[in-house]
Design an enzyme around this catalytic site. Structure first.
Site, PDB file in Angstrom:
ATOM      1  N   CYS A  39       0.827  -1.208   0.000  1.00  0.00           N
ATOM      2  CA  CYS A  39       0.000   0.000   0.000  1.00  0.00           C
ATOM      3  C   CYS A  39       0.864   1.262   0.000  1.00  0.00           C
ATOM      4  CB  CYS A  39      -0.878   0.025   1.239  1.00  0.00           C
ATOM      5  SG  CYS A  39      -1.776  -1.488   1.495  1.00  0.00           S
ATOM      6  N   ARG A  64       1.388   1.442  -6.313  1.00  0.00           N
ATOM      7  CA  ARG A  64       1.551   0.487  -5.207  1.00  0.00           C
ATOM      8  C   ARG A  64       0.241  -0.211  -4.837  1.00  0.00           C
ATOM      9  NH1 ARG A  64       6.256   1.240  -2.313  1.00  0.00           N
ATOM     10  NH2 ARG A  64       5.307   0.309  -0.470  1.00  0.00           N
ATOM     11  N   TRP A 116      -3.553  -1.727  -1.476  1.00  0.00           N
ATOM     12  CA  TRP A 116      -3.480  -2.977  -2.238  1.00  0.00           C
ATOM     13  C   TRP A 116      -3.914  -4.058  -1.268  1.00  0.00           C
ATOM     14  CZ3 TRP A 116      -3.124  -4.915  -6.931  1.00  0.00           C
ATOM     15  CH2 TRP A 116      -2.737  -6.242  -7.101  1.00  0.00           C
ATOM     16  N   ASN A 142       0.408   0.138   6.320  1.00  0.00           N
ATOM     17  CA  ASN A 142       0.844  -0.760   5.262  1.00  0.00           C
ATOM     18  C   ASN A 142       1.502  -1.948   5.948  1.00  0.00           C
ATOM     19  OD1 ASN A 142       1.955  -1.978   2.982  1.00  0.00           O
ATOM     20  ND2 ASN A 142       3.693  -0.580   2.916  1.00  0.00           N
ATOM     21  N   GLY A 143       1.052  -3.159   5.647  1.00  0.00           N
ATOM     22  CA  GLY A 143       1.658  -4.336   6.272  1.00  0.00           C
ATOM     23  C   GLY A 143       0.605  -5.274   6.821  1.00  0.00           C
ATOM     24  N   GLU A 530      10.472 -21.618 -17.932  1.00  0.00           N
ATOM     25  CA  GLU A 530      10.235 -20.239 -17.512  1.00  0.00           C
ATOM     26  C   GLU A 530      11.350 -19.318 -18.044  1.00  0.00           C
ATOM     27  OE1 GLU A 530       7.873 -18.612 -16.486  1.00  0.00           O
ATOM     28  OE2 GLU A 530       8.658 -16.834 -15.497  1.00  0.00           O
ATOM     29  N   LYS A 534      10.600 -16.169 -20.552  1.00  0.00           N
ATOM     30  CA  LYS A 534      11.013 -14.795 -20.253  1.00  0.00           C
ATOM     31  C   LYS A 534      11.823 -14.227 -21.414  1.00  0.00           C
ATOM     32  CE  LYS A 534       8.918 -13.790 -17.465  1.00  0.00           C
ATOM     33  NZ  LYS A 534       8.102 -14.616 -16.606  1.00  0.00           N
ATOM     34  N   GLU A 537       9.526 -13.513 -24.539  1.00  0.00           N
ATOM     35  CA  GLU A 537       8.584 -12.392 -24.450  1.00  0.00           C
ATOM     36  C   GLU A 537       9.292 -11.055 -24.314  1.00  0.00           C
ATOM     37  OE1 GLU A 537       5.939 -12.242 -21.032  1.00  0.00           O
ATOM     38  OE2 GLU A 537       7.371 -13.377 -19.835  1.00  0.00           O
ATOM     39  N   HIS A 553      16.557 -37.090 -27.837  1.00  0.00           N
ATOM     40  CA  HIS A 553      15.439 -37.612 -28.635  1.00  0.00           C
ATOM     41  C   HIS A 553      15.048 -36.652 -29.760  1.00  0.00           C
ATOM     42  CE1 HIS A 553      15.036 -40.953 -25.895  1.00  0.00           C
ATOM     43  NE2 HIS A 553      15.046 -40.096 -24.877  1.00  0.00           N
ATOM     44  N   LYS A 656      -0.824  -7.226 -19.866  1.00  0.00           N
ATOM     45  CA  LYS A 656      -0.620  -7.747 -18.517  1.00  0.00           C
ATOM     46  C   LYS A 656      -1.695  -8.753 -18.139  1.00  0.00           C
ATOM     47  CE  LYS A 656       1.475  -8.099 -14.612  1.00  0.00           C
ATOM     48  NZ  LYS A 656       2.598  -9.046 -14.665  1.00  0.00           N
TER      49      LYS A 656
HETATM   50  C1  F6R Z   1       4.708 -14.194 -18.595  1.00  0.00           C
HETATM   51  C2  F6R Z   1       3.397 -13.842 -18.063  1.00  0.00           C
HETATM   52  C3  F6R Z   1       2.214 -14.586 -18.563  1.00  0.00           C
HETATM   53  C4  F6R Z   1       1.198 -14.829 -17.442  1.00  0.00           C
HETATM   54  C5  F6R Z   1      -0.072 -15.479 -17.979  1.00  0.00           C
HETATM   55  C6  F6R Z   1      -1.055 -15.769 -16.861  1.00  0.00           C
HETATM   56  O1  F6R Z   1       5.711 -13.422 -18.011  1.00  0.00           O
HETATM   57  O2  F6R Z   1       3.275 -12.958 -17.271  1.00  0.00           O
HETATM   58  O3  F6R Z   1       2.578 -15.798 -19.157  1.00  0.00           O
HETATM   59  O4  F6R Z   1       1.798 -15.634 -16.473  1.00  0.00           O
HETATM   60  O5  F6R Z   1      -0.675 -14.637 -18.913  1.00  0.00           O
HETATM   61  O6  F6R Z   1      -1.410 -14.602 -16.213  1.00  0.00           O
HETATM   62  P1  F6R Z   1      -2.115 -14.639 -14.809  1.00  0.00           P
HETATM   63  O7  F6R Z   1      -1.132 -15.197 -13.829  1.00  0.00           O
HETATM   64  O8  F6R Z   1      -2.470 -13.219 -14.509  1.00  0.00           O
HETATM   65  O9  F6R Z   1      -3.314 -15.529 -14.941  1.00  0.00           O
END
Ligand code: F6R
Length: 661
Positions: A39, A64, A116, A142-143, A530, A534, A537, A553, A656
Site C-alpha cells: 500500500c 503500489r 493494495w 501498510n503491512g 520459464e 522470459k 517475451e 530424442h 498484462k
Molecule cells: C509471462 C506472463 C504470462 C502470465 C499469464 C497468466 O511473463 O506474465 O505468461 O503468467 O498470462 O497470467 P495470470 O497469472 O495473470 O493468470
C-alpha cells in the site's frame, strides 16, 4: 456513496452507506482483513493545503495499490480539532470525484492511503484511514499485524465496537486509549505510538494523527518502508520518495523499529521503540518523479525483481505458526473435504502454468496425491475426469485471465473443489473459487511476471504442506523442517540478487543471438521453460526449454557452433543420479559446439570443466530450488532485452492481463 465525514458519522457508516451493518465477523474470507505489503502512504504537516499535497502524493504512489484510497485532515481552525476524512473503494479517481463534489475544509495536516488489499475485501469500509471510536485518532497502515486478533479481542472486551474487518483498526483504538494514559507533555503522541508499536507483531508502517495535536504527525515502521521528506517549515512522510519529490529532495531514512515525530515547531525526532533518540540518515534524492516511482530503477521489471525477497517473505507472513505449523485461514474448505481429495489438477497459463509444473513435484512428494498440470486453454476442451473429490488449484497473478476463469467454471460445473492462488484481491478468479490463498507480491506492473511467479511457488509449497499436514501423511517434524527452509528463502533470493553483475555482463554478450536453449531436469525443467518464456517475451529471441533427458530424442539437432545453452543443474544432493545425468548433458551439448551457461549451487565443482559461463546460487533444498534458480534467468532476459533497446515493461503484442480466450 461515502461522504467526506467526521467521526460522528463514522459509526453509522458501512461501505459508505448510512445505516448499513458491519459484515459478519465470522466470515472467514475476510477474517484477517490485513492489507498487503505494497500500500501507499502519505503524510504532510506544513503551511500548504494538506489535502492537495496528500492527493498529489497518492497519485504518485498509486502504482503500489489501487483497491481503495482515503484521506484524513486536521481542520486548521476547528476549536476542538476535528478530524475530517473521506475514503472510497477503487482507484484514487473515485475518491477525487467524491472530494470534488464535497470539498473538505482547509487543513495544514493530512494523511492518505492507497490500498493494495491482500485479504479483506477491497470495500469502502475497509479503506484507510481508520479512526478510533472517539474519532480523535486517524491512522493509515501498510503491512500485516499478525497478532491483531488478540488485540481486537482485547479492545472488544473493553467495549470498543469495530467499524471494519481490518487489522489496522486495532491500532486506531489502541493509540487513542494509550494516548489518554500518556502524561501530557511534548511528544505525547509519539510516546503513545511507541507503546502501541511495541505490542504489534508482523510488518507495519503506520502514520497517525490525533485531533488534540494540530501540528504533529507520527510514523512508525517495522519491516515495511517509510521515508521522511524535510522541506522549508514543512514535513512529509511517504512509502517512497515519489510521494513528496515535487516538494523536496531532502530525505531521511528511517531504520527498523523506529518512530518518527514530525512537529511544525519542534521539527523531526526519531527514536527507537523504547524512546532512545536516534540520528536518522539524511540523503538527497536525485531522481526525477518518474524514476522515483520505479524506485530509481530503469524499469518496473527490475524493481519487481529486486522486490522478490520482500514478496516471498510477505507471502509467508502470517501463514507460519510459532511452532512452525501452517496456518492457512483463508482456505475455506473443511479438513474433511481436504482429506477426501484423491486427485489434484493444477490449471494455469504461461508463467503461472510453469509454477504449477513445479507444484506437481512438491505436492506429490509431500502428499502422495496424484497431481496433473494443465494449460487452462486446453483443460476444458479435452473433457478432463473430475468429481467431488478432485481439487482443482487455479493459479493466476491477475485473477482475471479468461482461459483460467473458463477452466475454473468448467471444474465447478463438474462439482470439483476449486482453490485459487492469486495476487489480486477481489478479482474474478478468487471470487468464483471455493477457497483462496493470496500471494502477497503487491501489484506487478511489468507485463512479464517475476515476483508473481516466485510468490506463486511459495503459495504452492504452502498448499502442498497444508494438505500434507491436514491429511497426516507427513510427520509433523518433516513439515516443520520444510517450513524452516521456507523461512530461509528470502535471504537466499537476496543473496542471488547481490551477485547479478556477471549475469548482466553475460547478457550484454548474448544480445546479438537469435536462438537459445534452456535445459533442466526434475524441478529444473519447469525453470528451463520459464527461462525460455522470459527470453522470448522480453527479448524476442527464439528460445526453447527442454527436459535435459529429452535432448537426445531430437532437440540436440538444433545445436550449432556457439549456440547458447543455459543448463539448470540440480543439487548434487538430489535423489538418484539426476545431478550426474545433467552434468553429462552439459558435456553432450558442449561436444556439439554449444556455449554452456551453467546455473549450479555453491560447492558443486563437478560442473567446472564444462561451464563456459557459471552462475552460482546458494544451496537450497531440491524442491525449493526453483525460487533461487529462476532469478538469474529473469535478470538475464531483462538485461538482454534492455541491451537490444526494447521496452522491457511492455513487450510487443502482450498485455498484462489476458481477458480474452
Ligand atoms: C509471462 C506472463 C504470462 C502470465 C499469464 C497468466 O511473463 O506474465 O505468461 O503468467 O498470462 O497470467 P495470470 O497469472 O495473470 O493468470
Amino acid at each position: 456513496m461515502p461522504q467526506p465525514g467526521n467521526a460522528a458519522q463514522r459509526v453509522t457508516k458501512g461501505d459508505g452507506e448510512p445505516g448499513s451493518l458491519p459484515a459478519s465477523r465470522t466470515d472467514r474470507s475476510i477474517s484477517t482483513g490485513s492489507v498487503g505489503p505494497m500500500c501507499g502512504i502519505v503524510g504532510y504537516v506544513g503551511p500548504q493545503d494538506a489535502l492537495a499535497v496528500v492527493l498529489e502524493g497518492l497519485r504518485r504512489l498509486e502504482y503500489r495499490g489501487y483497491d481503495s484510497a482515503g484521506v484524513a485532515v486536521r481542520v486548521a481552525d476547528a476549536a476542538d480539532g476535528a478530524l475530517i476524512w473521506a475514503k472510497k473503494a477503487g482507484k484514487l479517481a473515485n475518491l477525487e470525484k467524491v472530494l470534488a463534489e464535497q470539498p473538505l475544509p482547509a487543513a495544514t495536516l493530512g494523511l492518505g492511503h492507497t490500498r493494495w488489499a491482500t485479504h479483506g475485501a477491497p470495500t469502502d469500509r475497509n479503506a484507510h484511514p481508520h479512526l478510533s471510536a472517539d474519532g480523535r485518532v486517524a491512522v493509515v497502515h501498510n503491512g500485516i499485524i499478525e497478532n491483531f486478533a488478540a488485540l481486537r479481542a482485547e479492545c472488544e472486551a473493553a467495549g470498543v465496537e469495530f467499524a471494519s474487518e481490518t487489522d489496522t483498526e486495532v491500532v486506531a483504538h489502541l493509540l487513542a486509549a494509550t494516548y489518554e494514559q500518556t502524561p501530557r507533555r511534548e511528544g505525547r503522541l509519539a510516546e503513545a505510538m511507541r507503546a502501541v508499536s511495541r505490542r504489534l507483531e508482523g510488518a507495519f508502517t503506520l502514520v497517525a494523527t490525533h485531533a488534540a495535536e494540530p501540528d504533529t504527525l507520527v510514523g512508525s515502521r517495522r519491516n515495511s518502508p517509510l521515508v521522511v521528506g524535510v522541506g522549508e517549515g514543512e514535513y512529509f512522510l511517504g512509502s517512497d520518495v515519489s510521494a513528496f519529490i515535487a516538494h523536496t529532495r531532502n530525505a531521511l531514512e528511517l531504520g527498523q523499529d523506529q518512530v518518527v515525530e514530525l512537529d511544525r515547531t519542534r521539527g523531526v525526532t526519531v527514536t527507537d521503540f523504547v524512546g532512545t533518540v536516534v540520528q536518522p540518515k539524511a540523503y538527497t534524492v536525485d531522481w526525477d518523479a518518474a524514476a522515483a516511482e520505479k524506485g530509481g530503477y530503469d524499469w518496473f521489471m527490475l524493481k519487481e525483481i529486486a522486490e522478490q525477497p520482500r514478496a516471498v517473505a510477505d507471502t509467508l507472513l502470517g501463514r507460519l505458526g510459532p511452532r512452525g505449523e501452517l496456518v492457512l485461514d483463508e482456505v475455506r474448505l473443511s479438513d474433511q473435504e481436504l482429506r477426501d481429495v484423491d486427485k489434484i489438477f493444477v490449471v494455469a497459463c504461461g508463467t503461472a502454468y510453469n509454477a504449477g509444473l513445479i507444484a506437481k513435484y512438491a505436492i506429490e512428494h509431500w502428499t502422495r496425491i496424484p497431481v496433473e498440470v494443465e494449460l487452462a486453454s486446453e483443460f476444458r476442451y479435452r473433457d478432463p475426469v473430475l468429481d467431488r473429490s478432485t481439487l482443482v488449484v487455479v493459479i493466476s497473478q491477475s485473477g482475471e485471465t479468461m482461459d483460467t476463469l473458463m477452466a475454473l467454471r468448467h471444474a465447478k460445473d463438474q462439482k470439483a473443489r476449486v482453490l485459487a492462488i492469486c495476487n489480486a484481491n477481489g478479482s474474478t478468479i478468487p471470487r468464483e473459487s471455493d477457497a483462496v490463498l493470496y500471494t502477497h507480491a503487491g501489484p506487478e506492473v511489468a507485463v512479464a511476471s517475476t515476483k508473481g511467479f516466485l510468490t506463486q511457488l511459495v503459495a504452492c509449497y504452502l498448499v502442498g504442506l497444508f494438505l500434507a499436514q491436514v491429511r497426516g501423511v507427513t510427520f509433523e517434524d518433516e513439515v516443520y523442517a520444510v517450513v524452516a527452509d521456507l523461512r530461509r528463502l528470502p535471504d537466499a533470493v537476496a543473496a542471488v540478487l547481490e551477485r547479478m553483475d556477471p549475469v548482466r555482463e553475460l547478457a550484454r554478450s548474448l544480445a546479438g543471438e537469435d536462438k537459445m536453449l534452456f535445459l533442466g531436469r526434475h524441478v529444473g525443467y519447469p525453470v528451463a521453460l520459464e527461462g525460455a518464456l522470459k527470453l522470448k517475451e522480453l527479448a524476442y529471441i527464439h528460445a526453447e526449454g527442454f527436459a535435459a533427458g529429452e535432448l537426445k530424442h531430437g532437440p540436440i539437432a538444433v545445436i550449432d557452433h556457439g549456440t547458447p545453452v543455459v543448463v539448470i543443474v540440480p543439487s548434487p544432493r538430489t535423489r538418484g543420479s539426476v545431478h550426474g545425468k545433467v552434468v553429462s548433458n552439459i558435456q553432450e551439448v558442449r561436444a556439439r559446439g554449444a556455449r554452456t551457461i551453467v546455473i549450479a549451487e555453491e560447492g558443486d565443482d563437478d560442473v567446472l570443466p564444462y561451464a563456459d559461463d557459471l552462475i552460482r546460487v546458494p544451496r537450497t533444498p531440491t524442491l525449493l530450488a526453483p525460487v533461487v534458480t529462476t532469478v538469474p534467468l529473469q535478470v538475464l532476459a531483462c538485461e538482454i532485452a534492455a541491451t537490444r533497446g526494447l521496452d522491457v515493461d511492455q513487450p510487443r503484442n502482450l498485455a498484462k492481463s489476458v481477458t480474452v480466450e
